[in-house]
Design a protein around this motif. Structure first.
Motif, PDB file in Angstrom:
ATOM      1  N   SER A 199       0.822  -1.218   0.000  1.00  0.00           N
ATOM      2  CA  SER A 199       0.000   0.000   0.000  1.00  0.00           C
ATOM      3  C   SER A 199       0.852   1.262   0.000  1.00  0.00           C
ATOM      4  O   SER A 199       0.563   2.220  -0.712  1.00  0.00           O
ATOM      5  CB  SER A 199      -0.919   0.032   1.225  1.00  0.00           C
ATOM      6  N   GLU A 200       1.902   1.263   0.802  1.00  0.00           N
ATOM      7  CA  GLU A 200       2.732   2.460   0.943  1.00  0.00           C
ATOM      8  C   GLU A 200       3.669   2.698  -0.237  1.00  0.00           C
ATOM      9  O   GLU A 200       3.815   3.816  -0.705  1.00  0.00           O
ATOM     10  CB  GLU A 200       3.556   2.375   2.230  1.00  0.00           C
ATOM     11  N   PHE A 201       4.307   1.637  -0.726  1.00  0.00           N
ATOM     12  CA  PHE A 201       5.341   1.802  -1.746  1.00  0.00           C
ATOM     13  C   PHE A 201       4.942   1.292  -3.126  1.00  0.00           C
ATOM     14  O   PHE A 201       5.604   1.605  -4.112  1.00  0.00           O
ATOM     15  CB  PHE A 201       6.635   1.091  -1.307  1.00  0.00           C
ATOM     16  N   GLU A 253      11.314  -1.846  -1.662  1.00  0.00           N
ATOM     17  CA  GLU A 253      10.855  -2.328  -0.360  1.00  0.00           C
ATOM     18  C   GLU A 253      10.099  -3.655  -0.492  1.00  0.00           C
ATOM     19  O   GLU A 253      10.306  -4.588   0.286  1.00  0.00           O
ATOM     20  CB  GLU A 253       9.956  -1.274   0.308  1.00  0.00           C
ATOM     21  N   VAL A 254       9.228  -3.731  -1.484  1.00  0.00           N
ATOM     22  CA  VAL A 254       8.431  -4.950  -1.661  1.00  0.00           C
ATOM     23  C   VAL A 254       9.289  -6.103  -2.175  1.00  0.00           C
ATOM     24  O   VAL A 254       9.175  -7.228  -1.673  1.00  0.00           O
ATOM     25  CB  VAL A 254       7.206  -4.681  -2.573  1.00  0.00           C
ATOM     26  N   VAL A 255      10.174  -5.861  -3.145  1.00  0.00           N
ATOM     27  CA  VAL A 255      10.999  -6.982  -3.630  1.00  0.00           C
ATOM     28  C   VAL A 255      11.967  -7.468  -2.557  1.00  0.00           C
ATOM     29  O   VAL A 255      12.258  -8.666  -2.492  1.00  0.00           O
ATOM     30  CB  VAL A 255      11.720  -6.690  -4.975  1.00  0.00           C
ATOM     31  N   ASN A 256      12.441  -6.563  -1.699  1.00  0.00           N
ATOM     32  CA  ASN A 256      13.263  -7.009  -0.563  1.00  0.00           C
ATOM     33  C   ASN A 256      12.472  -7.974   0.314  1.00  0.00           C
ATOM     34  O   ASN A 256      12.965  -9.041   0.694  1.00  0.00           O
ATOM     35  CB  ASN A 256      13.719  -5.814   0.284  1.00  0.00           C
ATOM     36  N   GLU A 304       3.404   7.928 -14.716  1.00  0.00           N
ATOM     37  CA  GLU A 304       4.491   8.893 -14.859  1.00  0.00           C
ATOM     38  C   GLU A 304       5.622   8.571 -13.880  1.00  0.00           C
ATOM     39  O   GLU A 304       6.793   8.647 -14.218  1.00  0.00           O
ATOM     40  CB  GLU A 304       3.972  10.318 -14.613  1.00  0.00           C
ATOM     41  N   GLU A 305       5.254   8.189 -12.667  1.00  0.00           N
ATOM     42  CA  GLU A 305       6.246   7.862 -11.639  1.00  0.00           C
ATOM     43  C   GLU A 305       6.936   6.525 -11.903  1.00  0.00           C
ATOM     44  O   GLU A 305       8.132   6.366 -11.645  1.00  0.00           O
ATOM     45  CB  GLU A 305       5.569   7.820 -10.264  1.00  0.00           C
ATOM     46  N   LYS A 306       6.159   5.556 -12.409  1.00  0.00           N
ATOM     47  CA  LYS A 306       6.685   4.215 -12.710  1.00  0.00           C
ATOM     48  C   LYS A 306       6.239   3.830 -14.116  1.00  0.00           C
ATOM     49  O   LYS A 306       5.227   3.153 -14.306  1.00  0.00           O
ATOM     50  CB  LYS A 306       6.185   3.194 -11.682  1.00  0.00           C
ATOM     51  N   PRO A 307       7.001   4.259 -15.114  1.00  0.00           N
ATOM     52  CA  PRO A 307       6.614   3.969 -16.500  1.00  0.00           C
ATOM     53  C   PRO A 307       6.812   2.494 -16.865  1.00  0.00           C
ATOM     54  O   PRO A 307       7.501   1.751 -16.155  1.00  0.00           O
ATOM     55  CB  PRO A 307       7.549   4.863 -17.315  1.00  0.00           C
ATOM     56  N   CYS A 358      11.871  -3.726 -10.438  1.00  0.00           N
ATOM     57  CA  CYS A 358      12.663  -3.767  -9.207  1.00  0.00           C
ATOM     58  C   CYS A 358      13.082  -5.210  -8.967  1.00  0.00           C
ATOM     59  O   CYS A 358      12.274  -6.137  -9.112  1.00  0.00           O
ATOM     60  CB  CYS A 358      11.859  -3.253  -8.026  1.00  0.00           C
ATOM     61  N   ILE A 359      14.359  -5.372  -8.621  1.00  0.00           N
ATOM     62  CA  ILE A 359      14.917  -6.699  -8.360  1.00  0.00           C
ATOM     63  C   ILE A 359      15.666  -6.656  -7.034  1.00  0.00           C
ATOM     64  O   ILE A 359      16.417  -5.708  -6.783  1.00  0.00           O
ATOM     65  CB  ILE A 359      15.881  -7.150  -9.483  1.00  0.00           C
ATOM     66  N   ALA A 360      15.450  -7.672  -6.210  1.00  0.00           N
ATOM     67  CA  ALA A 360      16.184  -7.796  -4.947  1.00  0.00           C
ATOM     68  C   ALA A 360      16.829  -9.167  -4.887  1.00  0.00           C
ATOM     69  O   ALA A 360      16.281 -10.159  -5.377  1.00  0.00           O
ATOM     70  CB  ALA A 360      15.251  -7.614  -3.755  1.00  0.00           C
TER      71      ALA A 360
END
Length: 166
Positions: A74-76, A82-85, A114-117, A122-124
């Motif tokens: 919800s936050e990120f 944060e989520v992939v970690n 626009e923020e995440k095209p 994301c990879i962790a």
């Protein structure tokens, strides 16, 4: 463009590194839909160094299978370091593996903002013995090309984790 041969060669190298280090891997995949696990299991004998894969395409699956706190999503957002970690840590926690890679992204052609095209991935990487690392990338190309680039970087990061222990 990364070829299947290149991905297969990386998976082969990963298997050699894991075997030599005495480690077992797992994957937690969203936008790649099991592509990293597919590359790994193309290698004969991979059952000796690969435990399982979690394909957690939905947010609910990330929480149910990998213990990702819904408040992180919800936050990120699901596509975040944060989520992939949390996914990578959850994959190791819920498997018999020592090392994990987790991927979440927007492969397209829709879904970008626009923020995440489209192309944001994301990879962790998490190693139970030496910590974790997460990165955000912006890949260029169609859906297949974005996914292939993510798979290739996931494998490279696992190899790097074993060689450098971050």
């Amino acid at each position: 463009m990364f070829t299947e041969k290149t991905v297969k060669e990386l998976a082969q190298l990963l298997g050699e590194k894991l075997t030599n280090a005495g480690l077992v891997a797992t994957t937690a995949e969203s936008c790649t839909g099991g592509g990293v696990a597919y590359a790994i299991t193309e290698i004969s004998g991979s059952s000796l160094w690969f435990d399982r894969s979690f394909i957690t395409y939905s947010n609910g699956a990330k929480s149910q299978m990998l213990d990702v706190d819904p408040s992180l999503i919800s936050e990120f957002g699901a596509v975040s370091k944060e989520v992939v970690n949390a996914m990578a840590i959850g994959a190791v926690k819920n498997s018999d593996a020592d090392i994990a890679v987790a991927i979440s992204g927007i492969a397209g052609p829709g879904g970008g903002t626009e923020e995440k095209p489209v192309g944001t991935v994301c990879i962790a990487w998490y190693n139970a013995h030496s910590g974790h690392k997460a990165e955000s990338y912006l890949f260029v190309g169609d859906r297949s090309e974005v996914r292939t680039q993510a798979i290739r970087l996931a494998l490279l990061g696992l190899i790097d984790n074993i060689e450098s222990h971050f």
